[in-house]
Design an enzyme around this catalytic site. Structure first.
Site, PDB file in Angstrom:
ATOM      1  N   HIS A   1      78.501  70.687  83.311  1.00  0.00           N
ATOM      2  CA  HIS A   1      78.689  71.404  84.578  1.00  0.00           C
ATOM      3  C   HIS A   1      77.934  72.733  84.640  1.00  0.00           C
ATOM      4  O   HIS A   1      77.125  72.947  85.532  1.00  0.00           O
ATOM      5  CB  HIS A   1      80.175  71.636  84.819  1.00  0.00           C
ATOM      6  CG  HIS A   1      80.473  72.293  86.122  1.00  0.00           C
ATOM      7  ND1 HIS A   1      80.490  71.608  87.319  1.00  0.00           N
ATOM      8  CD2 HIS A   1      80.749  73.572  86.437  1.00  0.00           C
ATOM      9  CE1 HIS A   1      80.759  72.433  88.304  1.00  0.00           C
ATOM     10  NE2 HIS A   1      80.926  73.634  87.802  1.00  0.00           N
TER      11      HIS A   1
ATOM     12  N   GLU B   1      89.273  70.233  82.051  1.00  0.00           N
ATOM     13  CA  GLU B   1      88.308  70.402  83.141  1.00  0.00           C
ATOM     14  C   GLU B   1      87.567  71.745  83.047  1.00  0.00           C
ATOM     15  O   GLU B   1      87.685  72.591  83.923  1.00  0.00           O
ATOM     16  CB  GLU B   1      88.991  70.267  84.494  1.00  0.00           C
ATOM     17  CG  GLU B   1      89.598  68.896  84.738  1.00  0.00           C
ATOM     18  CD  GLU B   1      90.149  68.740  86.141  1.00  0.00           C
ATOM     19  OE1 GLU B   1      89.329  68.652  87.076  1.00  0.00           O
ATOM     20  OE2 GLU B   1      91.378  68.717  86.303  1.00  0.00           O
TER      21      GLU B   1
ATOM     22  N   HIS C   1      84.755  74.453  83.454  1.00  0.00           N
ATOM     23  CA  HIS C   1      83.694  74.663  84.437  1.00  0.00           C
ATOM     24  C   HIS C   1      82.798  75.834  84.014  1.00  0.00           C
ATOM     25  O   HIS C   1      81.878  75.670  83.246  1.00  0.00           O
ATOM     26  CB  HIS C   1      84.294  74.876  85.825  1.00  0.00           C
ATOM     27  CG  HIS C   1      84.794  73.630  86.459  1.00  0.00           C
ATOM     28  ND1 HIS C   1      86.083  73.181  86.320  1.00  0.00           N
ATOM     29  CD2 HIS C   1      84.175  72.712  87.240  1.00  0.00           C
ATOM     30  CE1 HIS C   1      86.239  72.045  86.968  1.00  0.00           C
ATOM     31  NE2 HIS C   1      85.096  71.737  87.546  1.00  0.00           N
TER      32      HIS C   1
ATOM     33  N   GLU D   1      89.977  74.401  84.622  1.00  0.00           N
ATOM     34  CA  GLU D   1      90.644  74.232  85.916  1.00  0.00           C
ATOM     35  C   GLU D   1      92.124  73.869  85.763  1.00  0.00           C
ATOM     36  O   GLU D   1      92.900  73.914  86.716  1.00  0.00           O
ATOM     37  CB  GLU D   1      89.918  73.184  86.763  1.00  0.00           C
ATOM     38  CG  GLU D   1      90.205  73.335  88.236  1.00  0.00           C
ATOM     39  CD  GLU D   1      89.299  72.504  89.114  1.00  0.00           C
ATOM     40  OE1 GLU D   1      89.448  72.585  90.337  1.00  0.00           O
ATOM     41  OE2 GLU D   1      88.435  71.779  88.578  1.00  0.00           O
TER      42      GLU D   1
END
Length: 293
Positions: A225, A265, A267, A282
């Site tokens: 990401h 998650e 990022h 996240e």
């Protein structure tokens, strides 16, 4: 060793992260609608945004110490002093979806507009200029200054890397792998642009003349990401799908570090004052990777 710190605000959704002039790490709470601050002791403070449901995404710290961030849903660029004073700048075109943000050599703020297919420029005095891209549906995503003085950005749906001069002249360079989905981009220690390909599971390297080299990530479906330049001739990136952070040398050697929490998650990613790797999860946590000497 990875430490994780829980953001006590329920459903905060940390997304972007940057190192502030005060030595703390500052991050966006996408769902919590706040700007968060975490120090080396893991103590977290949050500052509510003036606009409700702003969809705050990417964040940077400028040379003066102010924090700048994109408000994806509110169609604004936000600015916050370290003591919590906010200023917001509304974009001229509705539903532009500002996403990536950076600062150029002269101190101007540049940002991408995902929905309108534009690159924006904002001075410290609040003067805004927008530049239309050749195609309006390429989803310009992250943006960073290059070693050549221009701004470089990923075109997530255009399968290309864009270059825009400070005068607004745009050049596009295709990525060899089809439908690669470029997202994060950074200027590497070697003067090249390094970017992640979320759909093709690769890390890309592009020279300022447009020559591309690609490196496959060992973990399949890692969904890289964000990416940043490190402090030891390397680069660091997050694997949203692989639940890991990764390190790649300029020679292309990749090392991966699993995150203790499942489905974290990850990022945004940034380097702390002590050289630690900080990243936004996240799942309501901030991660910190301490590299053993």
């Amino acid at each position: 060793m990875i430490h994780e710190y829980i953001v006590k605000t329920q459903d905060s959704g940390p997304y972007g992260i940057t190192r502030g002039k005060d030595g703390a790490m500052w991050f966006t709470e996408q769902r919590g609608n706040r700007i968060g601050r975490i120090n080396d002791a893991g103590e977290i403070t949050s500052f509510p945004l003036p606009t409700e449901s702003a969809g705050v995404m990417s964040i940077i710290s400028d040379r003066t110490g102010d924090l700048w961030f994109t408000e994806y849903q509110a169609n604004k660029i936000g600015r916050m002093s370290l003591d919590g004073y906010f200023t917001e700048y509304e974009l001229p075109v509705v539903n532009s979806a500002p996403f990536g943000i950076t600062e150029d050599r002269e101190g101007a703020i540049w940002f991408t507009e995902m929905n309108s297919g534009r690159i924006g420029r904002l001075t410290a005095s609040g003067e805004m200029t927008e530049f239309e891209l050749p195609n309006s549906d390429t989803f310009p995503s992250f943006i960073v200054p290059g070693s050549d003085g221009a701004l470089w950005f990923t075109q997530n749906q255009g399968n290309s890397i864009g270059r825009i001069t400070t005068e607004g002249d745009v050049t596009e360079f295709p990525i060899p792998t089809p439908n690669s989905g470029p997202v994060g981009i950074t200027s590497g220690p070697d003067g090249a642009l390094w970017f992640v390909q979320i759909m093709s599971n690769k890390i890309g390297r592009m020279t300022t003349s447009g020559e591309v080299t690609e490196y496959m990530i060992p973990t399949s479906n890692a969904k890289p990401h964000a990416i940043i330049s490190g402090e030891n001739g390397d680069l660091w990136f997050t694997e949203w799908g692989g639940n890991q952070t990764g390190r790649i040398t300029v020679q292309g050697k990749i090392t991966e570090y699993p995150i203790p929490t499942n489905h974290a998650e990850p990022h945004g990613i940034a380097i702390g004052t002590k050289g630690d790797i900080w990243f936004a999860e996240e799942c309501n946590q901030i991660g910190r990777l301490i590299i053993s000497p």
